[in-house]
Design a protein around this motif. Structure first.
Motif, PDB file in Angstrom:
ATOM      1  N   HIS A  76       0.964  -1.368  -0.174  1.00  0.00           N
ATOM      2  CA  HIS A  76       0.046   0.038   0.042  1.00  0.00           C
ATOM      3  C   HIS A  76       0.847   1.258  -0.206  1.00  0.00           C
ATOM      4  O   HIS A  76       1.954   1.352   0.730  1.00  0.00           O
ATOM      5  CB  HIS A  76      -0.867  -0.168   1.263  1.00  0.00           C
ATOM      6  N   GLU A  77       0.455   2.346  -0.646  1.00  0.00           N
ATOM      7  CA  GLU A  77       1.094   3.709  -0.751  1.00  0.00           C
ATOM      8  C   GLU A  77       0.055   4.755  -0.851  1.00  0.00           C
ATOM      9  O   GLU A  77      -0.601   4.852  -1.739  1.00  0.00           O
ATOM     10  CB  GLU A  77       2.084   3.777  -1.847  1.00  0.00           C
ATOM     11  N   VAL A  78      -0.344   5.341   0.226  1.00  0.00           N
ATOM     12  CA  VAL A  78      -1.413   6.514   0.380  1.00  0.00           C
ATOM     13  C   VAL A  78      -0.874   7.652  -0.301  1.00  0.00           C
ATOM     14  O   VAL A  78       0.325   7.937   0.020  1.00  0.00           O
ATOM     15  CB  VAL A  78      -1.887   6.472   1.892  1.00  0.00           C
ATOM     16  N   GLU A  79      -1.533   8.282  -1.097  1.00  0.00           N
ATOM     17  CA  GLU A  79      -1.108   9.499  -1.727  1.00  0.00           C
ATOM     18  C   GLU A  79      -2.272  10.598  -2.028  1.00  0.00           C
ATOM     19  O   GLU A  79      -3.221  10.009  -1.920  1.00  0.00           O
ATOM     20  CB  GLU A  79      -0.390   9.075  -3.191  1.00  0.00           C
ATOM     21  N   VAL A 105      -7.918  11.396  -1.990  1.00  0.00           N
ATOM     22  CA  VAL A 105      -7.159  10.486  -1.362  1.00  0.00           C
ATOM     23  C   VAL A 105      -7.084   9.257  -2.558  1.00  0.00           C
ATOM     24  O   VAL A 105      -7.775   8.741  -3.021  1.00  0.00           O
ATOM     25  CB  VAL A 105      -7.726   9.949  -0.101  1.00  0.00           C
ATOM     26  N   ILE A 107      -4.852   5.364  -3.384  1.00  0.00           N
ATOM     27  CA  ILE A 107      -3.705   4.634  -3.077  1.00  0.00           C
ATOM     28  C   ILE A 107      -2.919   3.780  -4.237  1.00  0.00           C
ATOM     29  O   ILE A 107      -3.925   3.117  -5.003  1.00  0.00           O
ATOM     30  CB  ILE A 107      -4.232   3.212  -2.042  1.00  0.00           C
ATOM     31  N   LEU A 153      -2.624   6.000   6.754  1.00  0.00           N
ATOM     32  CA  LEU A 153      -3.304   4.596   6.251  1.00  0.00           C
ATOM     33  C   LEU A 153      -3.455   3.734   7.499  1.00  0.00           C
ATOM     34  O   LEU A 153      -2.204   3.557   8.091  1.00  0.00           O
ATOM     35  CB  LEU A 153      -2.489   4.162   4.813  1.00  0.00           C
ATOM     36  N   THR A 195       4.142   9.197  -1.264  1.00  0.00           N
ATOM     37  CA  THR A 195       3.626   8.592  -0.399  1.00  0.00           C
ATOM     38  C   THR A 195       4.692   8.773   0.929  1.00  0.00           C
ATOM     39  O   THR A 195       5.846   8.752   0.492  1.00  0.00           O
ATOM     40  CB  THR A 195       3.426   6.970  -0.445  1.00  0.00           C
ATOM     41  N   ALA A 210      -7.713   4.799   4.090  1.00  0.00           N
ATOM     42  CA  ALA A 210      -6.724   5.780   3.634  1.00  0.00           C
ATOM     43  C   ALA A 210      -7.271   7.142   3.937  1.00  0.00           C
ATOM     44  O   ALA A 210      -8.612   7.499   3.383  1.00  0.00           O
ATOM     45  CB  ALA A 210      -6.140   5.960   2.256  1.00  0.00           C
ATOM     46  N   THR A 211      -6.538   8.197   4.538  1.00  0.00           N
ATOM     47  CA  THR A 211      -7.149   9.308   4.920  1.00  0.00           C
ATOM     48  C   THR A 211      -6.174  10.687   4.573  1.00  0.00           C
ATOM     49  O   THR A 211      -4.865  10.402   4.761  1.00  0.00           O
ATOM     50  CB  THR A 211      -7.713   9.761   6.270  1.00  0.00           C
TER      51      THR A 211
END
Length: 224
Positions: A76-79, A105, A107, A153, A195, A210-211
Motif C-alpha cells: 500500500h502507498e497512500v497518496e 485520497v 492508494i 493509512l 507517499t 486511507a485518509t
C-alpha cells in the motif's frame, strides 16, 4: 468483428452528480524524504521522476477488490491525488495550481516483489505498478489541495503510514511544473504525488483505510 466502443473511466466528485473523466495517470516517485530513505535512496539528491498507470486502473470510491495475481507481496502507498482541469507544456511553478480541478485520497498499489525483481534485472517495472485495479481513489474535492495536513493509512484499524503533506520534497505545483517538461498535460490527467514512509504488505481479507486531512476517506478490502 465490429470496431469496439471504449469509454473513459470516471471518478466521482464530492457533492455533485457529474463525474470526472480520467485521461491518464502519472505518479511521482519518492516524494517524501522518509519514504525515499526506506526505499534506499538519498532524498537530498533525488530529482523528481515519474511512472504511469493506465486510466482503467482506477477504482472509483474503493470497495472490495480481488487480490491481484502474480504477487506474494502487495504493498500500500497512500497518496494525495490531483486531477487536472487544464493542461499545458513547460508550465511555470507559479501557474501550476491554476490547472488543478480537484484533489482526492488515492492508494498506489504495488506488486513489490515484481518491482524488486525488475529493478534487479534492469527491466521496466510497469507490471509492478500498472496492473488492473492498482489505483483506488476516493471522490474528488474541487479546488487546489492544502500545502499541509495529515496523511495516513491503517490496516484493520492499525496505523501503518502517517505523515503530513508539508513533508513533500516537491510541492504539488513543483510536481505539475516538472511533469509538464516531459509531457504536455491535459484536462483529465491525474497525478499521484507520492507517499510517506511506512509502506508495507497487504494480505487477503484485510481492510485498508486511507485518509488525508478533511477529504473523503478511501476504504478498500481484499477478498479472501
Amino acid at each position: 468483428m465490429q470496431c469496439p466502443v471504449v469509454t473513459a473511466p470516471t471518478i466521482g466528485i464530492a457533492g455533485a452528480t457529474d463525474r470526472f473523466p480520467v485521461r491518464r495517470i502519472f505518479c511521482v516517485g519518492q516524494n517524501y524524504a522518509d519514504h525515499a530513505r526506506e526505499m534506499g535512496s538519498d532524498p537530498e539528491r533525488q530529482e523528481p521522476f515519474f511512472f504511469t498507470k493506465p486510466a482503467d486502473a482506477v477504482v472509483p470510491g474503493g470497495g472490495t477488490l480481488p487480490y491481484p495475481s502474480m504477487t506474494q507481496d502487495l504493498h500500500h502507498e497512500v497518496e494525495l491525488v490531483v486531477a487536472l482541469g487544464a493542461g499545458g507544456k513547460d508550465i511555470a511553478v507559479d501557474d501550476a495550481l491554476a490547472t488543478v480541478f480537484g484533489h482526492a485520497v488515492g492508494i498506489d498499489l504495488t506488486r513489490r516483489d515484481l518491482q524488486g525483481a525488475a529493478k534487479k534485472a534492469g527491466r521496466p517495472w510497469d507490471m509492478a505498478k500498472g496492473f488492473d485495479r492498482s489505483a483506488p481513489i476516493a471522490a474528488l474535492t474541487r479546488g487546489t489541495p492544502p500545502a499541509a495536513g495529515p496523511i495516513a493509512l491503517t490496516i484493520d484499524g492499525e496505523p501503518r503510514q502517517a505523515g503530513d503533506l508539508s513533508m513533500m520534497i516537491w510541492s504539488v505545483a513543483e510536481v505539475i511544473a516538472a511533469l509538464s517538461r516531459f509531457v504536455e498535460l491535459a484536462p483529465g490527467d491525474l497525478i499521484f504525488t507520492g507517499t510517506p514512509a511506512g509502506v508495507g504488505p497487504i494480505t487477503p481479507g484485510q481492510h485498508v483505510r486511507a485518509t488525508i486531512a478533511d477529504l473523503e476517506p478511501l476504504e478498500i478490502r481484499f477478498a479472501d
